[in-house]
Motif scaffolding. Structure first.
Motif, PDB file in Angstrom:
ATOM      1  N   HIS A  85       0.815  -1.227   0.000  1.00  0.00           N
ATOM      2  CA  HIS A  85       0.000   0.000   0.000  1.00  0.00           C
ATOM      3  C   HIS A  85       0.845   1.272   0.000  1.00  0.00           C
ATOM      4  O   HIS A  85       0.416   2.307   0.485  1.00  0.00           O
ATOM      5  CB  HIS A  85      -0.976   0.005   1.180  1.00  0.00           C
ATOM      6  N   LYS A  86       2.049   1.203  -0.556  1.00  0.00           N
ATOM      7  CA  LYS A  86       2.934   2.374  -0.602  1.00  0.00           C
ATOM      8  C   LYS A  86       2.643   3.282  -1.786  1.00  0.00           C
ATOM      9  O   LYS A  86       2.901   4.474  -1.738  1.00  0.00           O
ATOM     10  CB  LYS A  86       4.394   1.928  -0.621  1.00  0.00           C
ATOM     11  N   ILE A  87       2.140   2.706  -2.869  1.00  0.00           N
ATOM     12  CA  ILE A  87       1.824   3.494  -4.063  1.00  0.00           C
ATOM     13  C   ILE A  87       0.313   3.586  -4.202  1.00  0.00           C
ATOM     14  O   ILE A  87      -0.391   2.576  -4.144  1.00  0.00           O
ATOM     15  CB  ILE A  87       2.438   2.863  -5.332  1.00  0.00           C
ATOM     16  N   LYS A  88      -0.175   4.811  -4.388  1.00  0.00           N
ATOM     17  CA  LYS A  88      -1.599   5.031  -4.623  1.00  0.00           C
ATOM     18  C   LYS A  88      -1.785   5.168  -6.131  1.00  0.00           C
ATOM     19  O   LYS A  88      -1.524   6.225  -6.702  1.00  0.00           O
ATOM     20  CB  LYS A  88      -2.075   6.283  -3.889  1.00  0.00           C
ATOM     21  N   HIS A  89      -2.200   4.090  -6.753  1.00  0.00           N
ATOM     22  CA  HIS A  89      -2.425   4.078  -8.199  1.00  0.00           C
ATOM     23  C   HIS A  89      -3.694   4.873  -8.484  1.00  0.00           C
ATOM     24  O   HIS A  89      -4.769   4.524  -8.011  1.00  0.00           O
ATOM     25  CB  HIS A  89      -2.554   2.638  -8.707  1.00  0.00           C
ATOM     26  N   GLN A  90      -3.555   5.954  -9.231  1.00  0.00           N
ATOM     27  CA  GLN A  90      -4.668   6.848  -9.542  1.00  0.00           C
ATOM     28  C   GLN A  90      -5.281   6.450 -10.876  1.00  0.00           C
ATOM     29  O   GLN A  90      -4.560   6.156 -11.834  1.00  0.00           O
ATOM     30  CB  GLN A  90      -4.176   8.290  -9.617  1.00  0.00           C
ATOM     31  N   PHE A  91      -6.613   6.452 -10.930  1.00  0.00           N
ATOM     32  CA  PHE A  91      -7.276   6.166 -12.193  1.00  0.00           C
ATOM     33  C   PHE A  91      -8.561   6.971 -12.294  1.00  0.00           C
ATOM     34  O   PHE A  91      -9.155   7.366 -11.298  1.00  0.00           O
ATOM     35  CB  PHE A  91      -7.539   4.666 -12.360  1.00  0.00           C
TER      36      PHE A  91
END
Length: 114
Positions: free
Chosen positions: A62-68
């Motif tokens: 959960h270190k990267i917040k993948h934005q979409f």
């Protein structure tokens, strides 16, 4: 140089400043499924020119917040931090306009085993 990017439907548009010479191709489950080619830049390099609503997805550590974009599903970037704790944007260069991805040096990262 300055680059322009967006999601597919155009609800989110942005600019980036930096020198794009190389990208990272990661083989983790999300990057390989989505076909990301990533360029890591400081968060300060990203400026929104049209900021529609984005949704966020995290997994594993959960270190990267993948934005979409919730409208078109396009994933233009992710938000995270570098090893020193500096806020970073992982830009999907496939969402940038006028970038010849075949001309970029590709570094392969074994995210599957990281």
């Amino acid at each position: 140089m300055q680059y322009h990017g967006s999601c597919h439907c155009g609800a989110v548009e942005y600019q980036l400043k930096g020198q794009l010479d190389a990208v990272v191709s990661c083989n983790c489950s999300i990057c390989s499924r989505k076909g990301y080619l990533l360029w890591f830049v400081p968060a300060s390099a990203l400026t929104f020119t049209k900021q529609g609503a984005l949704s966020s997805y995290t997994f594993n550590s959960h270190k990267i917040k993948h934005q979409f974009c919730p409208v078109c599903g396009c994933a233009p970037f992710g938000l995270g931090a570098d090893p020193q704790g500096n806020q970073t944007v992982a830009v999907n260069v496939r969402c940038l306009t006028d970038v010849d991805v075949s001309a970029l040096q590709v570094h392969h990262y074994n995210g599957k085993d990281a």
